[in-house]
Design a protein around this motif. Structure first.
Motif: not given
Ligand SMILES: CC(C)(COP(=O)(O)OP(=O)(O)OC[C@H]1O[C@@H](n2cnc3c(N)ncnc32)[C@H](O)[C@@H]1OP(=O)(O)O)[C@@H](O)C(=O)NCCC(=O)NCCS
Length: 365
Positions: A23, A93-95, A99-101, A104-105, A123-125, A128, A130-131, A135
């Motif tokens: 951020f 929630f940050i990755v 290292r994305r992919g 997060g899952l 307040e999810a974008n 978040t 999608v992930v 699940l």
């Protein structure tokens, strides 16, 4: 060994750096910035009043010890038809971008495998979402809806125009007309809402009164929050100070008989936009309380009020000509207990922004 593990005090500096990387602000990595983030992470995720070792925030640690993912978690106490419910509110929630992919899952799956009955975030974008949905979490569409009530539409339109380079000359020309229109509307609002002010008295809502009122006013919902004096004071202090130099207004509205009609809590930021965190009213006092709120905010120069939908208020907000929109941020929920999800999806849960991520926000300074 790499993997997901609980967030502990010794991780604060690394997570603060990761948070800054993801951020990044125009301020850059000043020492003050780092200090602020570290204090914030400690206060919100390690020293909150619901701290519970079994339900802590999570980090993803690489084999060499580097932390490349974080999922902030705040335990919350709730009840379902009187029985205790353990909830976890997720935030920050940050990755790391490299290292994305799948990280997060892994973090989110570890949260969902925890001991809580309900996981939520409000307040999810889209990333978040999608992930979360991947699940088997769901989007609570009702609670994701936002409403806006423009109190000074002229000023609101001008600020939108000024924010767009091509429209700046238009803002200059239309400025005087917009301000005149606002002045007329403010006068009309005073007349229109005046009755509610004459017929009701208001006072600052302190934490002790709010605690008593919450019990009385939220008991008819299937799912409702449970606070103690300490936790409520903590939430109110964060709600007022966690988002900048604005001001938190907490107003209890009483009828002439001294009966509590309801209350509202809203935060006015430096742009004079009022973010509504909570509106609660007896069914027969909803219009009274809304009129009171709009008149209170109008008298303080607020340009527009905006809030996340409380499903029971949808008709009253429509009657007051509020504008509804659905562009996110999203409220997402996950539970293995179908009755908890049912209560939320049918709008029978007392879940305002005070129960969500608002008090977990980060602000620089
Ligand atoms: C949000 C964030 C933490 C997600 O982490 P991530 O590591 O990128 O997420 P993941 O890669 O693990 O999950 C996303 C991918 O998994 C896929 N996926 C979702 N559920 C899945 C499942 N059950 N099985 C397999 N794949 C799945 C998604 O389709 C997506 O694939 P894509 O990248 O090919 O589109 C990360 O994007 C981030 O740090 N963003 C910036 C900060 C931010 O905006 N945070 C959220 C604030 S609300």
């Amino acid at each position: 060994m790499s993997g997901v593990r609980p967030f502990v005090k010794a991780d604060i500096a690394q997570v603060a750096e990761l948070h800054r990387t993801v951020f990044a602000t125009a301020d850059g990595p000043s020492a003050r910035d780092a200090g602020c983030r570290e204090a914030y992470l400690g206060e919100v995720f390690l020293d909150n009043p619901w701290r519970d070792e079994a339900l802590s925030s999570l980090v993803y640690e690489e084999a060499g010890g580097r932390i490349s993912g974080f999922l902030g978690v705040m335990p919350r106490s709730m009840r379902m038809h009187g029985a205790p419910v353990r909830a976890a509110v997720a935030s920050q929630f940050i990755v790391h971008p490299e290292r994305r992919g799948r990280l997060g899952l892994r973090l989110l799956k570890a949260l969902f495998d925890g001991p809580q009955d309900l996981s939520m975030t409000d307040e999810a974008n889209d990333s978040t979402r999608v992930v979360w949905e991947g699940l088997h979490g769901t989007t609570a569409f009702l609670y994701s809806m936002r409403w806006t009530f423009p109190l000074r539409p002229g000023r609101l339109a001008l600020s939108v125009l000024r924010g767009r380079k091509w429209a700046a000359p238009l803002a200059l020309v239309s400025g005087p007309f917009a301000l005149t229109a606002d002045a007329v509307l403010a006068r009309l609002a005073r007349t229109h809402f005046g009755r509610s002010l004459r017929e009701a008295s208001d006072e600052d809502l302190d934490a002790a009164t709010l605690l008593t009122c919450l019990d009385e006013f939220s008991g008819d919902r299937a799912l409702s929050p449970q606070y103690g004096g300490l936790s409520l004071r903590w939430v109110l202090r964060r709600a007022g100070g966690a988002n900048g130099d604005g001001r938190l207004h907490k107003v209890l509205v009483r009828r002439q008989t001294q009966e509590v009609a309801g209350w509202y809590i809203y935060y006015v930021d430096s742009r004079r936009v009022g973010e509504v965190l909570q509106i609660v009213a007896k069914p027969y006092s909803v219009d009274e309380v809304l009129d009171h709120l709009f008149s209170h905010a109008s008298a303080r120069g607020v340009v527009a009020l905006s809030g996340r939908l409380e499903p029971r208020l949808i008709r009253a907000l429509s009657r007051h000509n509020c504008l509804f929109h659905w562009r996110g941020p999203w409220m997402l929920v996950h539970s293995k207990r179908a009755e908890l999800l049912d209560a939320i999806h049918r709008g029978d849960a007392f879940l305002t922004r005070l129960e969500g991520e608002w008090c977990m926000r980060y602000r620089l300074g």
